[in-house]
Design a protein around this motif. Structure first.
Motif, PDB file in Angstrom:
ATOM      1  N   ARG A  57      43.588  31.299  30.656  1.00 21.50           N
ATOM      2  CA  ARG A  57      45.300  31.195  31.508  1.00 21.50           C
ATOM      3  C   ARG A  57      46.094  29.739  30.545  1.00 21.50           C
ATOM      4  O   ARG A  57      44.779  29.110  31.331  1.00 21.50           O
ATOM      5  N   GLY A 115      42.552  33.855  38.183  1.00 22.83           N
ATOM      6  CA  GLY A 115      44.147  35.138  37.867  1.00 22.83           C
ATOM      7  C   GLY A 115      44.047  36.381  38.450  1.00 22.83           C
ATOM      8  O   GLY A 115      44.555  36.572  39.247  1.00 22.83           O
ATOM      9  N   GLN A 133      43.095  37.030  41.889  1.00 24.93           N
ATOM     10  CA  GLN A 133      44.261  35.963  43.004  1.00 24.93           C
ATOM     11  C   GLN A 133      45.468  37.119  42.487  1.00 24.93           C
ATOM     12  O   GLN A 133      46.315  37.757  43.595  1.00 24.93           O
ATOM     13  N   GLU A 134      45.542  37.814  41.802  1.00 26.97           N
ATOM     14  CA  GLU A 134      46.839  39.063  41.516  1.00 26.97           C
ATOM     15  C   GLU A 134      46.649  40.192  42.028  1.00 26.97           C
ATOM     16  O   GLU A 134      47.492  40.862  42.533  1.00 26.97           O
ATOM     17  N   TYR A 150      49.598  42.985  43.612  1.00 27.46           N
ATOM     18  CA  TYR A 150      49.931  44.139  43.441  1.00 27.46           C
ATOM     19  C   TYR A 150      50.410  44.839  44.337  1.00 27.46           C
ATOM     20  O   TYR A 150      49.735  46.084  44.495  1.00 27.46           O
ATOM     21  N   ALA A 170      53.729  38.537  39.474  1.00 25.73           N
ATOM     22  CA  ALA A 170      52.339  37.987  39.138  1.00 25.73           C
ATOM     23  C   ALA A 170      51.016  38.963  39.223  1.00 25.73           C
ATOM     24  O   ALA A 170      50.750  39.327  39.486  1.00 25.73           O
ATOM     25  N   ASP A 171      51.895  39.613  37.618  1.00 22.91           N
ATOM     26  CA  ASP A 171      50.496  40.580  37.072  1.00 22.91           C
ATOM     27  C   ASP A 171      50.075  40.238  35.778  1.00 22.91           C
ATOM     28  O   ASP A 171      49.602  41.216  35.228  1.00 22.91           O
ATOM     29  N   HIS A 172      49.822  38.613  35.529  1.00 25.14           N
ATOM     30  CA  HIS A 172      49.353  38.772  32.996  1.00 25.14           C
ATOM     31  C   HIS A 172      48.017  38.771  33.652  1.00 25.14           C
ATOM     32  O   HIS A 172      47.894  39.622  32.716  1.00 25.14           O
ATOM     33  N   SER A 173      47.503  38.612  34.213  1.00 27.62           N
ATOM     34  CA  SER A 173      46.219  38.905  34.054  1.00 27.62           C
ATOM     35  C   SER A 173      45.884  40.140  34.291  1.00 27.62           C
ATOM     36  O   SER A 173      45.009  41.189  33.503  1.00 27.62           O
TER      37      SER A 173
END
Length: 433
Positions: free
Chosen positions: A288, A381, A384-385, A389, A407-410
């Protein structure tokens, strides 16, 4: 044709005997035996399908093989019929009871063109809600042979889904349509223990859709079944990873102003106490880079070097296995420039990600619910996300399932890895369907 009606449930028998309409839909809970009934009805219709083609339509040929042909070729399910079903995974045609059957994956961009020129006598549609509306409606328009029929099955989706809104809610004015609703208890082949385990796996929206078979709107947390508790939930210590059979892929979500995230997906070589294989999927490690937090925006060249340093590390504990290399690097389909950088500078060929968001979410949810996907504590990540979600309430009011893009990248990186390699890990992992 052998007499097999004595081996099926009352609901299955009712649906088979009543399925004389042009379009017949079996819908309801997972593992409720609806697809088994649909397949049997299709097989009974094959010998009489004349003056047109016979078609099986699904999301992909791989999903058709898994959901339709594997059970169809199982003699424990279909007895003497099974040896008369011949299909090779990925092939455009099959042979069923001596007839040529066309196998079409509807996520293929040419699917509608293939369907457009056909005169169809008989079609089986697998999982209607996950195929494009245009492909389904094009298939309806091709039912032009005398007495042509379509047999479809599906799990529930949003009450605003086009199948529910345009067809199932209007059965009273669609005389050529019939539908049957299946629940978990309609499957007489499942033990009470298996049914109890399935009910325990799912919560919230997914429980209502997959277990109760309800067409309900999406609201609240998407992965409400995700348990971040270390050891007892979906998260384990990296040091406790079991032996890995294979590192399937790295899924990569590319960001310029947003973070870039990568998730490493592997399938384990676990066995139970009797020595039987019990493989599971693992998100093993995470890369990340967040330019905002790092106060440094990287160029594609700089990001490529940093990502490659991470990729070339040994991602497994020394106690688990020898060094393994991921089979695929799967890239966000919008990140063409970064794909060029990885290929030209580092010799890494990337695979464009399957970016069917809702299908990917649904698949991830099933894996997490059934504890067939675990996450190590290195994937901070993702951990945490996942709990935050959520479904977009504005989209829900419009009858759509859509996640809030925050907050959805991982999560996106993980979804790319899971969805794009499904035909690989499905060889090892079974989910309720």
């Amino acid at each position: 044709m052998p007499d097999v009606l004595g081996d099926i449930s009352p609901k299955q028998e009712l649906s088979i005997r009543e399925s004389t309409a042009q379009v017949c839909v079996w819908e309801g809970a997972v593992r409720s035996s609806k697809t088994i009934a649909q397949i049997l009805r299709f097989l009974l219709a094959v010998p009489g399908a004349r003056q047109g083609r016979i078609v099986i339509l699904g999301r992909t040929r791989e999903s058709i093989y898994r959901n339709i042909f594997e059970p169809m070729m199982d003699p424990e399910l279909y007895g003497d019929i099974a040896p008369h079903v011949k299909y090779t995974l990925g092939a455009p045609t099959a042979k069923i009871l001596g007839r040529v059957v066309h196998v079409i994956g509807a996520n293929d961009k040419q699917a509608e063109d293939k369907i457009r020129g056909m005169t169809v006598a008989l079609v089986l549609v697998d999982e209607i809600t996950v195929i494009p509306e245009g492909a389904f409606k094009m298939m309806l328009s091709r039912l032009t042979a005398p007495n042509a029929q379509l047999f479809g099955s599906t799990n529930p989706d949003s009450p605003g889904h086009w199948l529910k809104r345009d067809y199932l809610d209007r059965l009273d004015v669609l005389p050529n349509w019939r539908s049957w609703h299946f629940t978990l208890d309609d499957n007489i082949a499942l033990s009470d223990e298996i049914k109890a385990n399935l009910r325990a796996n799912y919560t919230g929206l997914w429980y209502r859709r997959f277990i109760l078979g309800e067409w309900v709107a999406a609201e609240g947390a998407i992965f409400d079944m995700f348990d971040p508790q270390l050891g007892n939930g979906n998260v384990i210590r990296w040091e406790d990873l079991p032996e890995m059979r294979e590192l399937i892929a790295v899924g990569l979500d590319y960001g310029t102003t947003n973070p870039t995230a990568a998730m490493l997906l592997g399938v384990s070589a676990e066995h139970d106490s009797l020595g039987r294989p019990t493989p599971r999927l693992y998100f093993i490690d995470e890369y990340r880079h967040d330019g905002k937090h790092a106060e440094q925006k990287l160029t594609d060249a700089e990001l490529g070097r940093e990502f490659m340093r991470w990729l070339n590390e040994n991602h497994l504990p020394a106690s688990t296995s020898t060094r393994l290399i991921p089979r695929y690097t799967i890239l966000d389909p919008s990140a063409a420039s970064f794909g060029v950088e990885l290929r030209k500078t580092h010799g890494v060929s990337t695979t464009p990600a399957d970016n069917d968001v809702l299908y990917g979410i649904r698949t991830l949810a099933s894996l997490l619910a059934e504890k067939m996907l675990l996450v190590t504590d290195r994937c901070k990540g993702f951990i945490q996300e996942a709990p935050g979600y959520s479904w977009d309430p504005k989209a829900t009011l419009l009858g759509e399932d859509k996640p809030i893009k925050v907050a959805d990248h991982s999560l996106d990186a993980g979804r790319y890895a899971i969805t794009t390699t499904e035909n690989i890990w499905r060889q090892y992992i079974r989910l309720a369907a």
